[in-house]
Design a protein around this motif. Structure first.
Motif, short mmCIF file in Angstrom:
data_model
loop_
_atom_site.label_atom_id
_atom_site.label_comp_id
_atom_site.label_asym_id
_atom_site.label_seq_id
_atom_site.Cartn_x
_atom_site.Cartn_y
_atom_site.Cartn_z
N PHE A 204 0.84 -1.20 0.00
CA PHE A 204 0.00 0.00 0.00
C PHE A 204 0.87 1.25 0.00
N TYR A 205 0.25 2.37 -0.32
CA TYR A 205 0.89 3.67 -0.25
C TYR A 205 0.39 4.37 1.00
N ARG A 206 1.30 5.03 1.73
CA ARG A 206 0.90 5.77 2.93
C ARG A 206 1.58 7.14 2.92
N CYS A 207 0.81 8.15 3.24
CA CYS A 207 1.32 9.51 3.31
C CYS A 207 2.09 9.69 4.62
N PRO A 208 3.34 10.14 4.56
CA PRO A 208 4.11 10.34 5.79
C PRO A 208 3.61 11.53 6.62
N ALA A 209 2.85 12.42 6.00
CA ALA A 209 2.37 13.61 6.73
C ALA A 209 1.05 13.37 7.44
N CYS A 210 0.05 12.85 6.72
CA CYS A 210 -1.29 12.74 7.31
C CYS A 210 -1.72 11.29 7.58
#
Length: 66
Positions: free
Chosen positions: A32-38
């Motif tokens: 999966f892709y995960r946003c490091p900010a939110c």
């Protein structure tokens, strides 16, 4: 693997893989892709590996199209 921008933050998302064993003896691998900010998560692929005495090993792959 392709570069993907977060739909909320417009920041480049990290591509992550994780594996787990389920209580019924299956192995599950998720990408999966995960946003490091939110922390927004976008599923990419799931692979389920199960063992059956009659049929041997079964591998199921499901991909998400986004």
């Amino acid at each position: 693997m392709k570069e993907l921008l977060c739909p909320k933050c417009n920041i480049r998302m990290d591509f992550i893989g994780e594996a787990e064993s389920t209580s019924d003896g299956k192995k599950v691998v998720r990408y999966f892709y995960r946003c490091p900010a939110c922390g927004t998560r976008i599923n990419d692929e799931e692979i389920v590996i199960s063992k059956d005495e009659r049929n041997g090993v079964t591998i199921s792959i499901s991909q998400q199209l986004f």
